[in-house]
Design an enzyme around this catalytic site. Structure first.
Site, mmCIF file in Angstrom:
data_model
loop_
_atom_site.group_PDB
_atom_site.id
_atom_site.type_symbol
_atom_site.label_atom_id
_atom_site.label_comp_id
_atom_site.label_asym_id
_atom_site.label_seq_id
_atom_site.Cartn_x
_atom_site.Cartn_y
_atom_site.Cartn_z
ATOM 1 N N HIS A 1 15.248 -18.136 -12.688
ATOM 2 C CA HIS A 1 14.622 -18.542 -11.450
ATOM 3 C C HIS A 1 14.725 -17.440 -10.533
ATOM 4 O O HIS A 1 13.946 -16.958 -9.899
ATOM 5 C CB HIS A 1 15.164 -19.875 -11.065
ATOM 6 C CG HIS A 1 14.619 -21.046 -11.890
ATOM 7 N ND1 HIS A 1 14.492 -22.206 -11.147
ATOM 8 C CD2 HIS A 1 14.202 -21.086 -13.126
ATOM 9 C CE1 HIS A 1 14.142 -23.024 -12.061
ATOM 10 N NE2 HIS A 1 13.935 -22.524 -13.272
ATOM 11 N N ASP A 2 15.948 -16.797 -10.421
ATOM 12 C CA ASP A 2 16.085 -15.655 -9.533
ATOM 13 C C ASP A 2 15.294 -14.605 -9.989
ATOM 14 O O ASP A 2 14.546 -14.234 -9.032
ATOM 15 C CB ASP A 2 17.628 -15.137 -9.568
ATOM 16 C CG ASP A 2 17.837 -14.047 -8.489
ATOM 17 O OD1 ASP A 2 17.293 -14.465 -7.478
ATOM 18 O OD2 ASP A 2 18.682 -13.288 -8.764
ATOM 19 N N ASP B 1 17.382 -10.773 -7.347
ATOM 20 C CA ASP B 1 17.834 -10.289 -6.260
ATOM 21 C C ASP B 1 18.540 -11.206 -5.297
ATOM 22 O O ASP B 1 18.981 -11.339 -4.260
ATOM 23 C CB ASP B 1 16.467 -9.837 -5.235
ATOM 24 C CG ASP B 1 15.605 -10.819 -4.921
ATOM 25 O OD1 ASP B 1 15.932 -12.060 -5.185
ATOM 26 O OD2 ASP B 1 14.723 -10.577 -4.266
ATOM 27 N N SER C 1 17.935 -14.309 -4.246
ATOM 28 C CA SER C 1 17.310 -14.941 -3.425
ATOM 29 C C SER C 1 17.445 -16.425 -3.722
ATOM 30 O O SER C 1 17.112 -17.255 -2.686
ATOM 31 C CB SER C 1 15.710 -14.794 -3.351
ATOM 32 O OG SER C 1 15.224 -14.764 -4.534
ATOM 33 N N PRO D 1 7.175 -21.143 -14.400
ATOM 34 C CA PRO D 1 6.549 -22.011 -15.366
ATOM 35 C C PRO D 1 6.994 -23.369 -14.884
ATOM 36 O O PRO D 1 7.789 -23.687 -14.698
ATOM 37 C CB PRO D 1 7.013 -21.392 -16.653
ATOM 38 C CG PRO D 1 8.414 -21.047 -16.355
ATOM 39 C CD PRO D 1 8.490 -20.317 -15.080
ATOM 40 N N HIS E 1 17.026 -22.993 -24.000
ATOM 41 C CA HIS E 1 17.033 -24.569 -23.969
ATOM 42 C C HIS E 1 17.728 -24.853 -25.054
ATOM 43 O O HIS E 1 17.563 -26.114 -25.705
ATOM 44 C CB HIS E 1 15.449 -24.918 -24.168
ATOM 45 C CG HIS E 1 14.707 -24.876 -22.656
ATOM 46 N ND1 HIS E 1 13.498 -25.165 -22.466
ATOM 47 C CD2 HIS E 1 15.160 -24.415 -21.565
ATOM 48 C CE1 HIS E 1 12.850 -24.787 -21.237
ATOM 49 N NE2 HIS E 1 14.144 -24.375 -20.462
ATOM 50 N N THR E 2 18.391 -24.251 -25.894
ATOM 51 C CA THR E 2 19.380 -24.521 -26.815
ATOM 52 C C THR E 2 20.722 -25.241 -26.118
ATOM 53 O O THR E 2 21.758 -25.709 -26.888
ATOM 54 C CB THR E 2 19.687 -23.560 -27.802
ATOM 55 O OG1 THR E 2 20.530 -24.018 -28.838
ATOM 56 C CG2 THR E 2 20.382 -22.379 -27.013
ATOM 57 N N ASP F 1 18.694 -29.815 -26.445
ATOM 58 C CA ASP F 1 19.035 -29.474 -27.694
ATOM 59 C C ASP F 1 19.844 -30.757 -28.226
ATOM 60 O O ASP F 1 21.020 -30.917 -28.205
ATOM 61 C CB ASP F 1 19.434 -28.290 -28.153
ATOM 62 C CG ASP F 1 20.054 -28.272 -29.601
ATOM 63 O OD1 ASP F 1 19.727 -29.005 -30.347
ATOM 64 O OD2 ASP F 1 20.807 -27.274 -29.835
ATOM 65 N N ASP G 1 22.667 -21.651 -29.881
ATOM 66 C CA ASP G 1 22.430 -21.225 -31.361
ATOM 67 C C ASP G 1 20.925 -21.431 -31.479
ATOM 68 O O ASP G 1 20.080 -21.410 -30.594
ATOM 69 C CB ASP G 1 23.225 -22.165 -32.534
ATOM 70 C CG ASP G 1 22.746 -23.642 -32.162
ATOM 71 O OD1 ASP G 1 21.718 -23.988 -31.391
ATOM 72 O OD2 ASP G 1 23.384 -24.501 -32.710
HETATM 73 C C1 HEM Z 1 9.036 -21.027 -20.698
HETATM 74 C C2 HEM Z 1 8.923 -21.862 -19.789
HETATM 75 C C3 HEM Z 1 9.973 -22.590 -19.110
HETATM 76 C C4 HEM Z 1 9.913 -23.912 -18.490
HETATM 77 C C5 HEM Z 1 8.514 -24.617 -18.364
HETATM 78 C C6 HEM Z 1 11.191 -24.425 -18.385
HETATM 79 C C7 HEM Z 1 11.368 -25.659 -17.676
HETATM 80 C C8 HEM Z 1 12.593 -26.159 -17.535
HETATM 81 C C9 HEM Z 1 13.069 -27.548 -17.034
HETATM 82 C C10 HEM Z 1 11.801 -28.505 -16.500
HETATM 83 C C11 HEM Z 1 14.221 -27.823 -17.074
HETATM 84 C C12 HEM Z 1 15.022 -29.104 -16.779
HETATM 85 C C13 HEM Z 1 15.495 -28.927 -15.346
HETATM 86 C C14 HEM Z 1 16.248 -30.117 -14.829
HETATM 87 O O1 HEM Z 1 15.578 -31.353 -15.316
HETATM 88 O O2 HEM Z 1 17.166 -29.858 -14.250
HETATM 89 C C15 HEM Z 1 14.640 -26.807 -17.735
HETATM 90 C C16 HEM Z 1 16.213 -26.550 -18.040
HETATM 91 C C17 HEM Z 1 16.733 -25.406 -18.231
HETATM 92 N N1 HEM Z 1 16.074 -24.181 -18.578
HETATM 93 FE FE1 HEM Z 1 14.044 -23.646 -18.548
HETATM 94 N N2 HEM Z 1 12.046 -23.437 -18.533
HETATM 95 C C18 HEM Z 1 11.411 -22.302 -18.995
HETATM 96 C C19 HEM Z 1 12.113 -21.124 -19.619
HETATM 97 C C20 HEM Z 1 13.473 -21.053 -19.206
HETATM 98 C C21 HEM Z 1 13.970 -19.668 -19.524
HETATM 99 C C22 HEM Z 1 13.251 -18.452 -19.858
HETATM 100 C C23 HEM Z 1 15.308 -19.892 -19.418
HETATM 101 C C24 HEM Z 1 16.591 -18.718 -19.512
HETATM 102 C C25 HEM Z 1 16.506 -17.640 -19.792
HETATM 103 C C26 HEM Z 1 15.529 -21.247 -19.083
HETATM 104 C C27 HEM Z 1 16.829 -21.766 -18.993
HETATM 105 C C28 HEM Z 1 17.130 -23.201 -18.995
HETATM 106 C C29 HEM Z 1 18.218 -23.913 -18.942
HETATM 107 C C30 HEM Z 1 19.654 -23.125 -19.446
HETATM 108 C C31 HEM Z 1 18.160 -25.145 -18.750
HETATM 109 C C32 HEM Z 1 19.249 -26.324 -18.737
HETATM 110 C C33 HEM Z 1 19.766 -26.061 -17.298
HETATM 111 C C34 HEM Z 1 20.924 -27.156 -16.931
HETATM 112 O O3 HEM Z 1 21.458 -27.799 -17.939
HETATM 113 O O4 HEM Z 1 21.396 -27.348 -15.769
HETATM 114 N N3 HEM Z 1 14.358 -21.966 -19.112
HETATM 115 N N4 HEM Z 1 13.776 -25.760 -17.955
#
Ligand code: HEM
Ligand SMILES: *[C@@H]1O[C@H](CO)[C@@H](O)[C@H](O)[C@H]1NC(C)=O
Ligand SMILES: *[C@@H]1O[C@H](CO)[C@@H](O)[C@H](O)[C@H]1NC(C)=O
Ligand SMILES: *[C@@H]1O[C@H](CO)[C@@H](O)[C@H](O)[C@H]1NC(C)=O
Length: 338
Positions: free
Chosen positions: A73-74, A81, A83, A173, A203-204, A258, A266
């Protein structure tokens, strides 16, 4: 006149100086990140972050996923940066990114991890290491701690002196985007569909709040009651319906991204997709769109390919919109602008 004549030497010298000056101007205009950026100013920076982060992760295992998401997100909102780290409680003049970011669903342990790393850095080398670099290093270390790839992090990011909630919406996104729309958004940050799919492999680990996928499990597309998104495995959908039953009263209820190996970095995320175990609609979408599916299939079948591409994509993500040289500042605190 021989080679060594004073005139000729002076000409050569001024030519060399001119070239040098041009090179310096170019370097000043476009300073690059480098892995040894703090070699002289804070040689132990990486070690300091690693120690603090390892201790934090041991104490609070949800730190890793939260920090990885924070880094994403940063970088997507105004570049890497720091922010995203500015707290609404620090009373900045405008509402900061964090005030808009899924209404503060950003995880507290991740902010705390970076704050601790920064405090240790300030104790060792005051005013030297940016919050943006601390976050980049923390995210790298935590991916490795969960069993993911380890990679070098180029440093020298400077911190933003602003953070505005209004920048969030258009840059991140959302789960209801099509894969094509997500690819367009990533392209705007200079990232390819392949890099997007590799990064989505994050999201693993971690979890999502029920509100993020409730539309897939209750009354899908206006159908009555328990109708769920047909792309979801029916058993998985029923389990989600049960787990999320009270989410409107308790919005903190969340589900592992996951379900198979929730705490391990993984390739299971990709293996889940064809089985209807992708939690978010955006996860399912990556499997349906041929230009992204090819990569998801490759990573599902080959962990090495995933790890290599994830590491490379994280390095590219970490360079998005960075401020270097005289741009930006090095903040003393990560949660405040002053
Ligand atoms: C491709 C589009 C993406 C969408 C639509 C998306 C959306 C989301 C959403 C809605 C959540 C749940 C947040 C919550 O309920 O607290 C989430 C969690 C997460 N996202 Fe994504 N994400 C995307 C890409 C990414 C990318 C590129 C990364 C990192 C490189 C990432 C890392 C994570 C991680 C690690 C979590 C778990 C956070 C936690 O357990 O606190 N996501 N994402
Ligand atoms: C965030 O949500 C909480 C309740 O869940 C609400 O009280 C608060 O006003 C919201 N904040 C913003 C900035 O929307
Ligand atoms: C996605 O959801 C948001 C609100 O959550 C809405 O404003 C937006 O129009 C939706 N986008 C699509 C493509 O459906
Ligand atoms: C898996 O990917 C790696 C890295 O791209 C490659 O070298 C290897 O040949 C692949 N393995 C298989 C079985 O395809």
């Amino acid at each position: 006149m021989g080679m060594g004549s004073p005139l000729r030497r002076r000409l050569l010298l001024s030519l060399a100086l001119l070239l040098l000056a041009t090179a310096c101007a170019a370097a000043a205009a476009k300073p690059r990140l480098s892995t040894n950026y703090y070699r002289h100013s804070c040689p132990r920076a990486e070690r300091i972050v690693a120690d603090v982060i390892a201790a934090k992760q041991r104490a609070n295992p949800s730190t890793a996923a939260g920090t990885l998401r924070l880094f994403f997100h940063d970088c997507f909102v105004g570049g890497c940066d720091a922010s995203v780290l500015v707290s609404p409680l620090s009373s900045p003049s405008t509402a900061p990114e964090r005030a808009a970011d899924i209404n503060l669903s950003l995880p507290g342990d991740a902010f705390d991890a970076v704050a601790r790393a920064k405090a240790a850095l300030e104790a060792a080398c005051p005013g030297v290491v940016s919050c943006a670099d601390a976050l980049a290093l923390a995210a790298r270390d935590l991916v490795a701690a969960l069993g993911g790839p380890r990679f070098a992090v180029a440093l020298g990011r400077r911190d933003s002196a602003r953070s505005d909630a209004r920048d969030v919406e258009v840059n991140l996104p959302r789960t209801n985007m099509s894969a094509r729309a997500m690819a367009r958004l990533f392209a705007r940050k200079g990232l390819s569909p392949r890099e997007m799919v590799a990064l989505a492999g994050a999201h693993t680990v971690g979890f999502s709040h029920c509100a993020e996928f409730a539309h897939r499990i209750y009354g899908y597309r206006g159908a009555p009651g328990e109708a769920h998104d047909p792309r979801l495995n029916p058993e998985f959908a029923r389990a989600l319906q049960r787990s999320c039953a009270g989410y409107k009263d308790d919005p903190t209820v969340s589900i592992f991204n996951d379900v198979v190996t929730p705490r391990v970095f993984d390739e299971a995320y990709y293996k889940n997709l064809p089985r209807g175990l992708g939690l978010l609609a955006s996860d399912a979408a990556l499997w349906e769109y041929p230009p992204t599916r090819v990569f998801a299939e490759r990573y599902a079948a080959n962990r090495t390919a995933f790890f290599e591409d994830f590491a490379a994509a994280m390095q590219r993500l970490g360079a998005v919109g960075v401020k270097t040289g005289r741009q930006g500042v090095v903040r003393r605190r990560c949660d405040a602008l002053d």
